[in-house]
Design an enzyme around this catalytic site. Structure first.
Site, PDB file in Angstrom:
ATOM      1  N   GLY A 179      10.453  -1.331   2.826  1.00  0.00           N
ATOM      2  CA  GLY A 179       9.769  -1.967   1.689  1.00  0.00           C
ATOM      3  C   GLY A 179       9.570  -3.461   1.853  1.00  0.00           C
ATOM      4  O   GLY A 179       9.364  -4.172   0.871  1.00  0.00           O
ATOM      5  N   SER A 180       9.576  -3.956   3.103  1.00  0.00           N
ATOM      6  CA  SER A 180       9.404  -5.406   3.261  1.00  0.00           C
ATOM      7  C   SER A 180       7.980  -5.827   2.883  1.00  0.00           C
ATOM      8  O   SER A 180       7.770  -6.933   2.382  1.00  0.00           O
ATOM      9  CB  SER A 180       9.742  -5.851   4.679  1.00  0.00           C
ATOM     10  N   ARG A 232       3.657  15.846   6.836  1.00  0.00           N
ATOM     11  CA  ARG A 232       2.748  16.496   5.876  1.00  0.00           C
ATOM     12  C   ARG A 232       3.363  16.464   4.478  1.00  0.00           C
ATOM     13  O   ARG A 232       4.548  16.251   4.315  1.00  0.00           O
ATOM     14  CB  ARG A 232       2.481  17.942   6.294  1.00  0.00           C
ATOM     15  N   ARG A 260       3.739   9.700   5.151  1.00  0.00           N
ATOM     16  CA  ARG A 260       3.071  11.012   5.070  1.00  0.00           C
ATOM     17  C   ARG A 260       1.561  10.836   5.154  1.00  0.00           C
ATOM     18  O   ARG A 260       1.025   9.785   4.786  1.00  0.00           O
ATOM     19  CB  ARG A 260       3.406  11.680   3.735  1.00  0.00           C
ATOM     20  N   ILE A 261       0.900  11.915   5.578  1.00  0.00           N
ATOM     21  CA  ILE A 261      -0.557  11.847   5.712  1.00  0.00           C
ATOM     22  C   ILE A 261      -1.196  12.190   4.370  1.00  0.00           C
ATOM     23  O   ILE A 261      -0.884  13.213   3.760  1.00  0.00           O
ATOM     24  CB  ILE A 261      -1.032  12.814   6.810  1.00  0.00           C
ATOM     25  N   ASN A 276      -4.131   0.512   4.064  1.00  0.00           N
ATOM     26  CA  ASN A 276      -2.917   0.749   4.834  1.00  0.00           C
ATOM     27  C   ASN A 276      -2.669  -0.459   5.719  1.00  0.00           C
ATOM     28  O   ASN A 276      -3.608  -1.136   6.145  1.00  0.00           O
ATOM     29  CB  ASN A 276      -3.105   2.000   5.709  1.00  0.00           C
ATOM     30  N   HIS A 278      -0.983  -1.353   9.345  1.00  0.00           N
ATOM     31  CA  HIS A 278      -0.577  -0.623  10.550  1.00  0.00           C
ATOM     32  C   HIS A 278      -0.155  -1.628  11.632  1.00  0.00           C
ATOM     33  O   HIS A 278      -0.846  -2.626  11.843  1.00  0.00           O
ATOM     34  CB  HIS A 278      -1.760   0.230  11.039  1.00  0.00           C
ATOM     35  N   ASP A 314      -5.531   6.300  10.637  1.00  0.00           N
ATOM     36  CA  ASP A 314      -5.679   4.935  11.169  1.00  0.00           C
ATOM     37  C   ASP A 314      -7.090   4.652  11.671  1.00  0.00           C
ATOM     38  O   ASP A 314      -7.273   3.968  12.699  1.00  0.00           O
ATOM     39  CB  ASP A 314      -4.651   4.683  12.291  1.00  0.00           C
ATOM     40  N   GLU A 343       2.295  -9.174   9.029  1.00  0.00           N
ATOM     41  CA  GLU A 343       1.865  -8.223   7.981  1.00  0.00           C
ATOM     42  C   GLU A 343       2.094  -8.829   6.594  1.00  0.00           C
ATOM     43  O   GLU A 343       1.263  -8.697   5.695  1.00  0.00           O
ATOM     44  CB  GLU A 343       2.662  -6.915   8.080  1.00  0.00           C
TER      45      GLU A 343
HETATM   46  C1  GRF Z   1       5.047  -1.653   8.691  1.00  0.00           C
HETATM   47  O1  GRF Z   1       5.258  -2.161   9.962  1.00  0.00           O
HETATM   48  C2  GRF Z   1       3.678  -1.040   8.584  1.00  0.00           C
HETATM   49  O2  GRF Z   1       2.769  -1.593   9.469  1.00  0.00           O
HETATM   50  C3  GRF Z   1       3.917   0.393   8.938  1.00  0.00           C
HETATM   51  O3  GRF Z   1       5.175   0.669   8.400  1.00  0.00           O
HETATM   52  C4  GRF Z   1       5.962  -0.501   8.345  1.00  0.00           C
HETATM   53  C5  GRF Z   1       6.515  -0.602   6.960  1.00  0.00           C
HETATM   54  O4  GRF Z   1       7.481  -1.585   6.848  1.00  0.00           O
HETATM   55  N1  GRF Z   1       2.848   1.223   8.443  1.00  0.00           N
HETATM   56  P1  GRF Z   1       8.140  -1.938   5.428  1.00  0.00           P
HETATM   57  O5  GRF Z   1       8.712  -0.658   4.855  1.00  0.00           O
HETATM   58  O6  GRF Z   1       7.073  -2.512   4.553  1.00  0.00           O
HETATM   59  O7  GRF Z   1       9.228  -2.926   5.759  1.00  0.00           O
END
Ligand code: GRF
Length: 358
Positions: A179-180, A232, A260-261, A276, A278, A314, A343
């Site tokens: 959850g960062s 899933r 999950r997808i 999203n 990524h 993605d 991010e």
């Molecule tokens: C991030 O690196 C994001 O790119 C990927 O999952 C990770 C989630 O990190 N999809 P956090 O739970 O927000 O710390």
């Protein structure tokens, strides 16, 4: 004037206070500023400054000197009112008003033990006369860290910008892990860099740090049971999530580490409104092993991508990217941490620029 209205002190009175403290081996803190529209940044700064000594005097710039310093539209509040509000703060023991552009004469008169200034200053950027006066008074100079995200200028901007009639962007955040990114969004909101509200946080992991983070920020936090397959999702779970998001009137869904997808009816209900984040420079390295894959391929750099979510994993339209160098000997974990730093800047920035219908 009603009797209980605060009367600012004279410099001579503050000097008496200083000498009384001095006799007891205690210290007077001095700070100065305009403080014409008090905000939490001021309060935090003043609390820190006060903690340096045993009492604190705030020297307020007079209305005329604020006008000279900040322009004709300032001060927002008049000096008497500012003094009254300032004196009511727990951190403040005395207030003086001064009309000079510099605090030199006051420093000479009061001889404070400690002189505190906000972190946009350095000792070198202090005015030479003030500095000389502080040296002569043997005052200790303390530059306190800048409180970010709070400023009078920003507050005025928010108050005067034309109302768009839509209010903060309503976000629903989905996550499975640490959850960062959720934290980064909440921080950007708190620091007024992102005009949004996380109206609901949903996780498929009951005990995730993601959900704990949401709860501790007073964000409605929901667990949705997705079933046993880690990638899933039960069909019923998709419907349940859509219901939660709609009930909370979510405008944009953010996948922040949601493992999950996503399928229908999510994709159609929130078409073009699911983002999203990524950990690679898409279209390179799709999928759950993106960080390790970039290392294994011998890449010199990777990064992160914020993109729209479609049925293909993605693969949706890229909204923004940030690069991160891959260092010799990087482990996937080390590299992922550095990617996350980017991010945390990129995702709130994209959301802050989200186009609104108005
Ligand atoms: C991030 O690196 C994001 O790119 C990927 O999952 C990770 C989630 O990190 N999809 P956090 O739970 O927000 O710390």
């Amino acid at each position: 004037m009603p009797e209980d209205v605060y009367q600012p002190m004279t410099p001579a009175e503050v000097r008496i206070l200083r000498d009384q403290l001095d006799a007891k081996g205690k210290k007077l803190v001095f700070t100065n500023g305009c403080f014409d529209l008090l905000h939490a940044g001021h309060v935090r700064y003043l609390n820190q400054a006060r903690a340096l000594g045993d009492a604190m005097v705030v020297a307020l710039n007079s209305d005329a000197s604020v006008r000279e310093l900040k322009g004709p539209s300032r001060p927002v509040n008049r000096e008497r009112d500012r003094a009254e509000v300032m004196a009511a703060l727990r951190a403040v023991d005395a207030v003086v008003i001064f009309g000079d552009m510099r605090a030199t004469a006051l420093i000479e008169a009061i001889r404070p033990h400690i002189y505190a200034k906000g972190g946009d200053y350095t000792v070198d950027s202090l005015n030479a006369d003030e500095l000389a006066a502080l040296k002569a008074a043997r005052s200790q100079i303390s530059i306190l860290p800048l409180v970010t995200g709070r400023s009078t200028t920003k507050t005025i901007e928010r108050m005067t910008k034309p109302a768009d009639g839509v209010g903060p962007l309503r976000l629903g955040v989905l996550g499975s892990g640490v959850g960062s990114n959720l934290k980064a969004i909440l921080k950007a909101i708190d620091e007024h860099e992102l005009d949004a509200e996380v109206v609901v946080a949903i996780s498929d992991e009951k005990d995730s740090t993601f959900l704990k983070t949401a709860k501790s920020a007073n964000v409605p936090a929901l667990f949705v049971d997705g079933g046993h397959n880690p990638r899933r999702f039960y069909e019923s779970a998709h419907k349940e999530i859509v219901e939660h998001l709609q009930r909370a009137h979510v405008e944009v869904v953010v996948l922040a580490g949601f493992m999950r997808i996503l399928k229908e009816p999510m994709l159609t209900t929130f078409a073009e409104r699911i983002v999203n984040v990524h950990p690679s420079l898409l279209p390179k390295f799709k999928g759950a092993r993106a960080v390790q894959d970039a290392i294994d391929e011998g890449e010199l750099e990777t990064g992160c991508t914020v993109h729209l979510v479609t049925a293909e994993i993605d693969n949706g339209r890229i909204l923004a990217q940030a690069k991160v160098p891959i260092l010799v000997g990087d482990s996937a974990e080390e590299l992922h941490q550095r990617i996350k730093v980017e991010e945390h800047k990129l995702l709130p920035k994209v959301l802050a620029q989200w186009p609104r219908k108005g």
